[in-house]
Motif scaffolding. Structure first.
Motif, PDB file in Angstrom:
ATOM      1  N   LYS A  62      63.725 -76.957  29.729  1.00  0.00           N
ATOM      2  CA  LYS A  62      63.353 -76.906  28.313  1.00  0.00           C
ATOM      3  C   LYS A  62      63.967 -75.714  27.574  1.00  0.00           C
ATOM      4  CE  LYS A  62      58.695 -74.757  28.521  1.00  0.00           C
ATOM      5  NZ  LYS A  62      59.183 -73.605  29.226  1.00  0.00           N
ATOM      6  N   ASP A  63      64.347 -74.661  28.268  1.00  0.00           N
ATOM      7  CA  ASP A  63      64.969 -73.515  27.591  1.00  0.00           C
ATOM      8  C   ASP A  63      66.447 -73.743  27.275  1.00  0.00           C
ATOM      9  OD1 ASP A  63      62.599 -72.185  27.713  1.00  0.00           O
ATOM     10  OD2 ASP A  63      63.113 -71.051  29.522  1.00  0.00           O
ATOM     11  N   ALA A  64      67.023 -74.790  27.797  1.00  0.00           N
ATOM     12  CA  ALA A  64      68.460 -75.017  27.601  1.00  0.00           C
ATOM     13  C   ALA A  64      68.746 -75.340  26.139  1.00  0.00           C
ATOM     14  CB  ALA A  64      68.931 -76.149  28.502  1.00  0.00           C
ATOM     15  N   LYS A  65      69.661 -74.595  25.547  1.00  0.00           N
ATOM     16  CA  LYS A  65      70.064 -74.840  24.158  1.00  0.00           C
ATOM     17  C   LYS A  65      71.582 -74.995  24.022  1.00  0.00           C
ATOM     18  CE  LYS A  65      66.025 -74.295  21.990  1.00  0.00           C
ATOM     19  NZ  LYS A  65      65.284 -74.630  23.233  1.00  0.00           N
ATOM     20  N   TRP A  66      72.314 -74.470  24.996  1.00  0.00           N
ATOM     21  CA  TRP A  66      73.773 -74.427  24.916  1.00  0.00           C
ATOM     22  C   TRP A  66      74.381 -74.914  26.223  1.00  0.00           C
ATOM     23  CZ3 TRP A  66      76.695 -72.670  20.683  1.00  0.00           C
ATOM     24  CH2 TRP A  66      75.946 -72.121  19.630  1.00  0.00           C
ATOM     25  N   ALA A  67      75.637 -75.359  26.129  1.00  0.00           N
ATOM     26  CA  ALA A  67      76.413 -75.701  27.318  1.00  0.00           C
ATOM     27  C   ALA A  67      77.707 -74.910  27.308  1.00  0.00           C
ATOM     28  CB  ALA A  67      76.713 -77.195  27.349  1.00  0.00           C
ATOM     29  N   MET A  68      78.077 -74.393  28.469  1.00  0.00           N
ATOM     30  CA  MET A  68      79.385 -73.772  28.645  1.00  0.00           C
ATOM     31  C   MET A  68      80.248 -74.794  29.377  1.00  0.00           C
ATOM     32  SD  MET A  68      81.772 -71.930  30.593  1.00  0.00           S
ATOM     33  CE  MET A  68      81.006 -72.418  32.086  1.00  0.00           C
ATOM     34  N   VAL A  69      81.375 -75.156  28.772  1.00  0.00           N
ATOM     35  CA  VAL A  69      82.256 -76.154  29.380  1.00  0.00           C
ATOM     36  C   VAL A  69      83.558 -75.460  29.761  1.00  0.00           C
ATOM     37  CG1 VAL A  69      81.252 -78.206  28.347  1.00  0.00           C
ATOM     38  CG2 VAL A  69      82.868 -76.878  27.012  1.00  0.00           C
ATOM     39  N   GLU A  70      84.069 -75.774  30.947  1.00  0.00           N
ATOM     40  CA  GLU A  70      85.183 -74.990  31.522  1.00  0.00           C
ATOM     41  C   GLU A  70      86.197 -75.897  32.198  1.00  0.00           C
ATOM     42  OE1 GLU A  70      84.394 -71.132  33.893  1.00  0.00           O
ATOM     43  OE2 GLU A  70      84.732 -72.655  35.420  1.00  0.00           O
TER      44      GLU A  70
END
Lengths: 223, 435
Positions: free
Chosen positions: B210-218
């Motif tokens: 539930k704390d996830a707000k962003w994604a880092m894509v690599e």
């Protein structure tokens, strides 16, 4: 209309069934692949957050050690003192230039967060052999480049605690939200501007900057 | 305004010299008189050695051709050898961290052929063994996953047509008209049908904390290119794709796996995708701080300017395809917007004094290139031709002067201004900007 509705109903039922197959809310419903182990994650988990340095690994590096690594690994492209060779990026200078006609965005004048420098060197440099330097050497390079930009004193030691505390000059000048659309125009159709006022202010004709668009690739080298 | 055959027929009779828009079907009924000049678009037309002689069989009509699988993959006709991606050697320090431009002047329709899709690499094009490629999804997820290409192909598949545009497309024209070419002024946009799996499907499979707000894509390239994306966008319409126009991705476009972020700047469409990590804050990577931020005249910078604003350009005539004497021509162009669908395109022949609405050609798809045309009887006098798109949100493509008023000329990225082509009386075409 009527016949298409008759067809639609069974399709809807099938779609609902497919939807439950996909198990919209249940992790692992497909069961494809493998759960990544902590050891597997550690192999690729290289990212460092700019703002707080989260993800910076153990290790440290001095400015002097950084100068040695820099001379060996970086100077050929970025210049002995970060001045940049050819069109390779300058790492130093440009402070106070951001409002100029020809601004120079560098680590010293533009970058908002010091940990981002560690992250970028670690993931992408040196260009011909990226991600081959030790964490200590990346810390040392970071310290050296910050020192070239007078952002840290000569005795600075870069590590996971010190880097997030470095105050970058341009840190407070970024707006992290998009104010667009920032132009509003009514799509006028007739007599939108005075025809006598239509004037060419610039033309690409005669600039000789454009490579050819037929024949072989153009090297743009003098012939 | 969409193509409307009925209306086309009704106004066909007063087409010649008329300002009224005409649909493609009606236009074609005008017959062969048009086609030569249109297809070849200018002075490069092949000269007929004996125009009065009746056509006779050419050598290829009196011999047998090559058999099937003579070219097992296939390739364009040898005479199309000039239709290639091209770069600007003086623009970047090395070809490994550089761009190439799609030859829009020679393309037709909304789909970019795979070999001509523009390139942007930060550490060159890696040649990846798909058997060894993996996608890791971890961070603030319930169930971190390591997926092989075989695993990814098993997920429910989806195909979508979307453009990808580098936000620096047109960047060389921020200060002034520099590149006298459609390819070099607008060629960092391309459009393909992408096939893969919805990112939301993969994230349902891992579960999202539930704390996830962003994604880092690599990426798996030498640059390990990475960007931050808001989780909402990832769950909305992002795709993890393995195919482009029906075949496996080309290595230049991220083989074996890339991210497609519809309507957002090319740089976030990570190629050679190997890792997605969820977190509670953005990463502020080098590519979203030092680069891909927009410097304003007051010294502040805009970050996270992902959206590609509405943009259009006339692809014929253009500097590479001049006009071949006065007469009836079909003005052709492309329009696109990261906001969704193109609603309307207007065309001006007089530098923006008067505008006419062009025909949009089906399909008009969300976040895809859209084709427009408008017949034009050129009288041989100098003209300033330009197009202006209005998207489904009502946003109107601005002039370069309007953009400069807001952003100065140092912001490098997101120049979506109206492109004006100057047509001289000899039919030659030049890239100009108007005061």
């Amino acid at each position: 209309m009527y016949s298409s509705r008759k067809i639609c109903l069974p399709i809807t039922v099938i779609l609902l069934a497919a939807g439950s197959l996909a198990g919209a809310a249940e992790p692992g419903s497909f069961g494809y692949g493998r759960v990544a182990t902590p050891a597997q994650i550690a192999g690729w988990d290289i990212d460092v957050r700019g703002e707080d340095g989260a993800g910076l690994p153990p290790g440290k590096g001095t400015v002097d050690r950084g100068a040695d690594v820099y001379a060996e690994q970086c100077a050929a492209c970025h210049g002995t003192f970060g001045e940049g060779e050819g069109r390779f990026p300058k790492l130093v200078g440009g402070v106070g230039s951001l409002r100029d006609e020809r601004p120079e965005p560098t680590v010293g004048s533009y970058w908002p967060f010091a940990p981002t420098l560690w992250d970028y060197i670690n993931r992408a440099m040196p260009m011909a052999a990226p991600h081959t330097l030790s964490a200590d050497d990346v810390y040392a390079l970071t310290a050296y480049i910050l020192s070239l930009n007078d952002l840290v004193p000569h005795e600075f030691v870069a590590d996971r605690n010190s880097l997030p505390k470095v105050k970058m000059r341009n840190r407070d000048n970024f707006i992290w939200s998009d104010p667009r659309p920032d132009t509003v125009a009514a799509p006028c159709m007739n007599a939108c501007v005075n025809a006598a006022d239509v004037r060419i202010s610039s033309t690409a004709e005669g600039r000789n900057l454009t490579p050819r668009t037929t024949g072989p690739l153009d090297t743009m080298q003098p012939k | 305004m969409r193509h409307n055959p009925l209306r086309s027929k009704a106004i066909l009779s007063d087409l010649a010299g008329s300002d009224a828009p005409v649909g493609r079907r009606g236009f074609l009924t005008l017959g062969a008189a048009l086609t030569g000049g249109l297809a070849l678009g200018g002075k490069t037309a092949m000269a007929d050695p004996a125009p009065e002689a009746p056509p006779a069989d050419a050598p290829w009509s009196q011999s047998i051709g090559a058999g099937v699988v003579d070219r097992p993959y296939g390739r364009p006709a040898d005479t199309e050898a000039s239709v290639i991606r091209r770069n600007v050697p003086w623009l970047t320090a090395s070809a490994e961290s550089s761009v190439s431009f799609s030859p829009l002047q020679d393309l037709h329709g909304i789909i970019t052929p795979n070999g001509l899709f523009f390139e942007r690499h930060h550490a060159g094009r890696p040649d990846i063994d798909p058997a060894q490629h993996k996608l890791m999804i971890h961070g603030l997820v319930e169930r971190p996953l390591l997926l092989t290409m075989k695993d990814i192909l098993r997920f429910p598949s989806i195909s979508r047509i979307h453009f990808i545009e580098c936000p620096a497309n047109g960047g060389m024209n921020w200060r002034a008209a520099q590149m006298n070419s459609l390819q070099f002024s607008h060629g960092m946009v391309s459009c393909a049908e992408w096939t893969g799996v919805r990112l939301s499907t993969l994230l349902e499979e891992t579960g999202v904390k539930k704390d996830a707000k962003w994604a880092m894509v690599e990426g798996a390239d030498g640059a390990h290119m990475n960007r931050s994306l808001p989780l909402d966008k990832c769950l909305d319409d992002c795709l993890v794709v393995y195919a482009q126009n029906g075949e496996a991705l080309r290595p230049e476009q991220g083989y074996p796996l890339r991210l497609v972020v519809p309507g957002w700047e090319g740089n976030v469409n990570i190629k050679w995708l190997r890792r997605i990590k969820l977190g509670d804050k953005p990463w502020h990577s080098r590519e979203e701080t030092s680069k891909y931020t927009d410097l304003m005249p007051d010294g502040t910078s805009r970050g996270f300017t992902w959206l590609i604003d509405a943009k259009s350009v006339i692809t014929f005539p253009c500097p590479e395809k001049p006009l071949d004497g006065p007469g009836l021509y079909e003005i052709r162009g492309l329009a696109w917007t990261g906001n969704g669908k193109v609603r309307r395109v207007d065309v001006s022949m007089d530098g923006g004094v008067n505008w006419q609405t062009a025909w949009l050609h089906e399909p008009v798809l969300s976040k895809a290139l859209t084709k427009f045309t408008l017949p034009w009887r050129w009288d041989g006098r100098p003209a300033l031709v330009a197009s202006r798109v209005i998207d489904e949100t009502g946003y109107v493509q601005p002039t370069i002067a309007e953009l400069r008023k807001q952003r100065g000329s140092n912001s490098v990225y997101h120049n979506n201004s109206i492109q004006t082509w100057q047509v001289k009386s000899d039919g030659s075409v030049f890239n100009v900007q108007l005061a």
